[in-house]
Design a protein around this motif. Structure first.
Motif, PDB file in Angstrom:
ATOM      1  N   GLU A   1     -21.637 -18.461  -3.838  1.00 54.59           N
ATOM      2  CA  GLU A   1     -21.266 -18.229  -2.444  1.00 54.59           C
ATOM      3  C   GLU A   1     -19.753 -18.078  -2.298  1.00 54.59           C
ATOM      4  OE1 GLU A   1     -25.107 -20.517  -2.547  1.00 54.59           O
ATOM      5  OE2 GLU A   1     -23.215 -20.587  -3.616  1.00 54.59           O
ATOM      6  N   SER A   2     -18.992 -18.923  -2.984  1.00 54.47           N
ATOM      7  CA  SER A   2     -17.530 -18.835  -2.937  1.00 54.47           C
ATOM      8  C   SER A   2     -17.043 -17.517  -3.522  1.00 54.47           C
ATOM      9  CB  SER A   2     -16.898 -19.993  -3.708  1.00 54.47           C
ATOM     10  OG  SER A   2     -17.181 -21.204  -3.080  1.00 54.47           O
ATOM     11  N   GLU A   3     -17.647 -17.091  -4.619  1.00 55.06           N
ATOM     12  CA  GLU A   3     -17.247 -15.824  -5.241  1.00 55.06           C
ATOM     13  C   GLU A   3     -17.582 -14.631  -4.340  1.00 55.06           C
ATOM     14  OE1 GLU A   3     -18.783 -15.587  -9.249  1.00 55.06           O
ATOM     15  OE2 GLU A   3     -17.805 -17.467  -9.823  1.00 55.06           O
ATOM     16  N   ILE A   4     -18.698 -14.684  -3.628  1.00 58.35           N
ATOM     17  CA  ILE A   4     -19.047 -13.608  -2.692  1.00 58.35           C
ATOM     18  C   ILE A   4     -18.059 -13.590  -1.536  1.00 58.35           C
ATOM     19  CG2 ILE A   4     -20.773 -12.826  -1.007  1.00 58.35           C
ATOM     20  CD1 ILE A   4     -22.929 -13.775  -3.033  1.00 58.35           C
ATOM     21  N   GLN A   5     -17.709 -14.753  -1.004  1.00 58.77           N
ATOM     22  CA  GLN A   5     -16.734 -14.828   0.098  1.00 58.77           C
ATOM     23  C   GLN A   5     -15.358 -14.332  -0.327  1.00 58.77           C
ATOM     24  OE1 GLN A   5     -17.055 -18.918   1.427  1.00 58.77           O
ATOM     25  NE2 GLN A   5     -18.257 -18.262   3.196  1.00 58.77           N
ATOM     26  N   ALA A   6     -15.041 -14.473  -1.604  1.00 57.71           N
ATOM     27  CA  ALA A   6     -13.747 -14.012  -2.122  1.00 57.71           C
ATOM     28  C   ALA A   6     -13.813 -12.541  -2.545  1.00 57.71           C
ATOM     29  CB  ALA A   6     -13.328 -14.881  -3.301  1.00 57.71           C
ATOM     30  N   ASN A   7     -14.864 -11.843  -2.137  1.00 59.46           N
ATOM     31  CA  ASN A   7     -15.058 -10.420  -2.447  1.00 59.46           C
ATOM     32  C   ASN A   7     -15.205 -10.156  -3.935  1.00 59.46           C
ATOM     33  OD1 ASN A   7     -14.973  -9.427   0.267  1.00 59.46           O
ATOM     34  ND2 ASN A   7     -12.762  -9.781   0.225  1.00 59.46           N
ATOM     35  N   GLY A   8     -15.797 -11.103  -4.655  1.00 60.96           N
ATOM     36  CA  GLY A   8     -16.027 -10.903  -6.085  1.00 60.96           C
ATOM     37  C   GLY A   8     -17.297 -10.147  -6.388  1.00 60.96           C
TER      38      GLY A   8
END
Length: 181
Positions: A133-140
């Protein structure tokens, strides 16, 4: 996304098999395992003899062996169509996609009694609780609906671009930098 710093995941298409509050698990479906093909793997696992490797049906002989991810890279996972099932071993992931991680499925595939569509992956990609979820929010990462045609198609080198086009993104238009609104 194009700016993915980790080379293991650069231009990866990952089928997410499990996602919960405890974490996530997925299989990279567009990267071939280096120097390994299905006939050689079946011989190495003593499923077939060397002399039988050249007699495998074309579909099985050309079935890709994928680098499914960096976690447990010596363990095999078969994503396959739901027309094959092993009690207590096959997990229905989604309509049209199952996962089996036992050698019995490879034995069935070798004798032509396995699923009509399948890909074998060595290893998987894993994320701890909240990490994906954090990686998706960081546009990863970008995400799209699961597509059995994309997963089981053997044209590995076009899967990334086809996945992007499937959600309306032209790959050449992606930028390595992103912002937040």
């Amino acid at each position: 996304m194009p700016g993915m710093a980790d080379e293991r995941f650069s231009r990866s298409v990952i089928y997410l098999c499990a996602h919960s509050a405890e974490g996530a698990m997925g299989i990279i479906v567009n990267k071939a395992a280096a120097d390994l093909n299905m006939p050689d793997l079946l011989v190495q696992l003593d499923i077939i003899g060397q002399e039988d490797a050249i007699r495998l049906p074309n579909r099985i002989g050309h079935m890709p062996v994928l680098m499914g991810g960096p976690v447990e890279a010596s363990r095999g996972f078969v994503l396959h169509s739901p027309d094959f099932h092993i009690d207590q071993s096959t997990l229905l992931i989604d309509e049209g996609i199952c996962l089996t991680a036992t050698i019995e499925i490879l034995r069935a595939i070798a004798v032509g009694k396995g699923p009509s569509s399948a890909v074998l992956a060595l290893g998987y990609a894993g994320w701890q609780a909240g990490q994906l979820e954090s990686e998706i929010q960081a546009n990863g990462w970008l995400h799209c609906p699961a597509d059995p045609e994309l997963i089981f198609n053997t044209a590995l080198d076009t899967k990334y671009d086809r996945a992007l086009r499937g959600i309306g993104i032209e790959p050449a238009m992606l930028s390595m930098s992103a912002g937040h609104a």
